[in-house]
Design a protein around this motif. Structure first.
Motif, PDB file in Angstrom:
ATOM      1  N   TYR A 103      10.122  -2.307 -10.561  1.00  0.00           N
ATOM      2  CA  TYR A 103       9.163  -3.043  -9.747  1.00  0.00           C
ATOM      3  C   TYR A 103       9.511  -4.515  -9.895  1.00  0.00           C
ATOM      4  O   TYR A 103       9.397  -5.072 -10.985  1.00  0.00           O
ATOM      5  N   HIS A 137      -0.606  -6.164 -10.714  1.00  0.00           N
ATOM      6  CA  HIS A 137       0.108  -4.892 -10.651  1.00  0.00           C
ATOM      7  C   HIS A 137      -0.705  -3.835 -11.392  1.00  0.00           C
ATOM      8  O   HIS A 137      -1.012  -3.989 -12.568  1.00  0.00           O
ATOM      9  N   SER A 177       8.554  -6.585  -4.327  1.00  0.00           N
ATOM     10  CA  SER A 177       7.447  -7.346  -3.757  1.00  0.00           C
ATOM     11  C   SER A 177       8.014  -8.659  -3.237  1.00  0.00           C
ATOM     12  O   SER A 177       8.393  -9.522  -4.015  1.00  0.00           O
ATOM     13  N   THR A 204       0.321  -4.938  -6.255  1.00  0.00           N
ATOM     14  CA  THR A 204       1.090  -3.704  -6.195  1.00  0.00           C
ATOM     15  C   THR A 204       0.212  -2.619  -6.797  1.00  0.00           C
ATOM     16  O   THR A 204      -0.155  -2.696  -7.963  1.00  0.00           O
TER      17      THR A 204
END
Lengths: 269, 443
Positions: B207, B245, B178, B217
């Motif tokens: 991630y 997330h 990200s 996300t």
């Protein structure tokens, strides 16, 4: 009452530990009610006394256990105010407490733990960190001296150790970290005679002209193997008698009650 | 639905724009339309009351934010990834930044390496048999707004296929970055892993958030384990401080399959680690270990469900949490043992170490058993660092910060010891310490 202070008066060696009028306890309840004690380098002092007399409190206060409170008095270690030092600094300065009930550290491997402790102590003494190989050699030598297998290094600290293994492990740490002042809290309790001998050998190996030992015990038995220079009797938070080794034998024969009564009579005067 | 609030209109409009620009097979077009419909009907979970799965996590901020598209092709030196993530030059990897595949950062397996990794962006337009057969089959969206959202919107991700009997030698690392951004954005990582019969795979999913600003996300991953397959799976959640997330993993296990999964999660503004395992073939096993670390005002919600559908399956669910600051963590979900799932052997346990008084954990492992010949157990615990243990260390000269570090690592070791990749283990030990600011002051 038995007294023997002549040696001390002439002793020109450095006092490593001086307690003056130490009063301490837990949660406002006074357990030590004015303890005076002077320990010189080279000496082994045994602190004896019945259960609940304050023996464990004494060594735990000296090591800096946070539960305990100091109400009055002074403690000097090598001329420095011991009570103002945090516990980890006391340890790095050379005060070692062998625990009566060594604590289990889940998930902390013994090797890692010993490495951290030795690094901290050595760094404080201005020594370099040991190379891995030298560290392994040293640790294994100390383990062997205490009759412990190198497999212990892979185990979690004190987890699943038997009572005897825990005590041997405490003395093994004493030998590894090589402090100046050893405080031994009932290191003999719960040991069979063979384990007791190993532990006593370890303590004797530690002894020396630049070391001092304060050995807290309920029983006279260990003193057959670790010969003390001085014996003190702690009752109700006060040292009521001090003497040589013969005092311990007298206690073995007569118990603590006569001293308690004498102490009470003394206080009434 | 009566009147859609503006945020939903934005999603609907965005969907129409995307659809106009896509050339996808009919089945996928239909699937996406249906998913969008479900998303708009369901709304974000906070919109509904008495919603047990979302009891402790308020996604209001997600529902209220209008997210734009992620930055188009932000520059990202490989070095930045190598520093932060577990890394071995031999590992194969597919890197996605802001939801888009980045070939120059990736190192896909070559032909003949017994595993195929295809960026979904290259597969979606021409379609794919495996995709059609498996996509959205395990991550069902009919009752799940986030799964529906991802299914409607995802445009890239990874299709990983291991043929029958294949055993690729090297671990595969899927990295979803990200990036930093001016304004809030959303990206939709999607993963489909298909393991053929008697195949095995070692897969790491990371991630990683690089910016301080808010973004969402929404990640959905589906894992199909064909008969006799074995998956070694690692999942790292390292999103940015202000991130939202919602990650959903769905494992579908045929008979005699083995899943070993280890999760490491750092908290963020709102984090959700949602895992479901369907043990739909006898003789299968699922071992799920997890470690979550939250600090400051972070929030992390672990919602793990294991469904024993068929008999003779084993599951272990062992999670541990380390919480500091005013953070909030949750461990919830249920192990179901369906009627007929005899000889099920299931255990779940969640333990927490609270480093501050203000940190809070809601740990609610649950069991629902509808079979009678089973062996099941569960437990939860939370406590502070043991003072006795700390003093024991201090009394050996170890400083207070190092003493705490050793105790926390010790606490975490029952999870981290499950990691079989040495490079990953080393990195997780480091990430654990780095995630706790109170441990950073001492060398």
């Amino acid at each position: 009452m038995v007294r023997r202070e002549t040696d001390m008066a002439e002793n020109k060696r450095e006092p490593v530990l001086v307690l003056r009028g130490l009063r301490a306890g837990i949660g406002g309840v006074e357990i030590l009610r004015g303890v005076d004690l002077t320990v010189h380098l080279g000496e082994v002092h045994a602190i004896m006394g019945p259960n609940g007399s304050g023996k464990s409190t004494l060594v735990n206060v000296l090591a800096g256990k946070p539960d305990y409170e100091v109400y009055a008095g002074e403690v000097y270690y090598r001329g420095r105010d011991l009570l103002s030092m945090p516990p980890d600094e006391r340890a790095r300065e050379g005060v070692f407490l062998a625990f009566q009930y060594p604590v289990e550290l889940p998930g902390v491997r013994l090797r890692e733990f010993l490495r951290a402790a030795l690094d901290a102590v050595r760094e404080h003494r201005g020594l370099e960190k040991l190379a891995v190989r030298d560290f392994n050699r040293l640790v294994q030598e100390k383990l062997r001296e205490m009759g412990m297998d190198a497999e212990f290094l892979k185990r979690n600290v004190n987890e699943g150790f038997s009572g005897g293994e825990k005590k041997r492990h405490e003395i093994m740490q004493l030998l590894l970290l090589d402090p100046t002042l050893a405080l031994l809290d009932e290191t003999d309790s719960g040991l069979d005679i063979d384990a007791l001998k190993v532990v006593a050998q370890g303590i004797n190996r530690f002894r020396g002209p630049d070391k001092a030992v304060v050995l807290v015990t309920h029983y006279q038995r260990i003193l057959n193997y670790v010969q003390p220079d001085y014996v003190h009797v702690l009752i109700d938070g006060r040292i009521v008698a001090s003497g040589g080794r013969e005092l311990a034998q007298e206690l073995e024969a007569k118990g603590y009650e006569w001293l308690r009564q004498a102490a009470e009579a003394g206080r009434r005067d | 639905m009566t009147q859609a609030p503006p945020v939903y209109e934005t999603y609907a409009r965005r969907f129409r724009e995307l659809e106009a620009g896509r050339s996808e097979p009919d089945w996928l077009r239909e699937l996406r339309r249906e998913a969008l419909g479900r998303f708009l009907d369901l709304g974000f979970p906070t919109a509904r009351r008495g919603n047990e799965p979302w009891k402790y996590t308020d996604v209001g901020p997600v529902a209220r934010t209008v997210f734009g598209p992620p930055p188009a092709r932000p520059p990202l030196p490989l070095e930045r990834l190598r520093r932060t993530l577990p890394w071995r030059p031999t590992w194969r990897r597919a890197v996605f930044v802001g939801g888009r595949y980045r070939p120059e950062l990736s190192h896909l397996p070559a032909a003949g390496e017994e595993v195929t990794v295809l960026p979904l962006s290259r597969v979606l337009s021409q379609g794919d048999d495996l995709l059609e057969r498996h996509l959205a089959r395990y991550a069902t969206y009919q009752d799940d707004a986030f799964a529906a959202l991802n299914t409607a919107f995802f445009s890239d991700g990874a299709l990983v296929v291991v043929p029958d009997g294949a055993e690729p030698e090297r671990p595969l690392h899927l990295v979803f970055v990200s990036p930093e951004s001016e304004g809030p954005y959303v990206h939709y990582p999607r993963v489909l892993v298909v393991l053929g019969r008697q195949s095995r795979l070692c897969l790491v999913e990371s991630y990683l958030g690089l910016g301080d600003g808010p973004y969402l996300t929404s990640a959905v991953r589906e894992f199909y384990l064909g008969e006799g397959a074995a998956l070694e799976h690692y999942h790292l959640l390292l999103e940015g401080e202000a991130a939202y997330h919602v990650g959903q993993a769905r494992f579908y296990q045929e008979r005699d399959t083995s899943l070993r999964s280890v999760f490491f999660g750092r908290g963020c503004a709102i984090g959700r680690n949602d895992v479901r395992v369907d043990l739909d073939g006898p003789g299968s096993e699922a071992y799920l270990h997890g470690l979550y670390v939250t600090t400051g005002r972070q929030h992390l919600d672990n919602y793990i469900n294991i469904d024993h559908i068929k008999p003779h399956c084993t599951s272990r669910l062992f999670y541990r949490g380390v919480l500091d600051g005013e953070s909030h963590a949750i461990f919830g979900g249920t192990v179901y043992v369906r009627p007929g799932a005899q000889k099920t052997d299931a255990e779940q346990e969640d333990k927490n170490l609270l480093l501050s008084r203000e940190a809070e954990v809601d740990s609610k492992p649950a069991l629902e058993i509808y079979a009678d010949d089973v062996k099941c157990g569960h437990g939860a615990a939370a406590g502070a660092v043991a003072e006795e243990a700390l003093f024991y260390m201090l009394s050996r000269g170890i400083g207070p910060v190092l003493a705490q570090t050793l105790l926390i690592k010790g606490f975490a070791s029952s999870v981290l010891d499950e990691v079989r990749l040495p490079a990953l283990r080393t990195q997780l030990d480091r990430l654990l310490v780095d995630s706790l600011p109170r441990l950073r002051t001492e060398e």
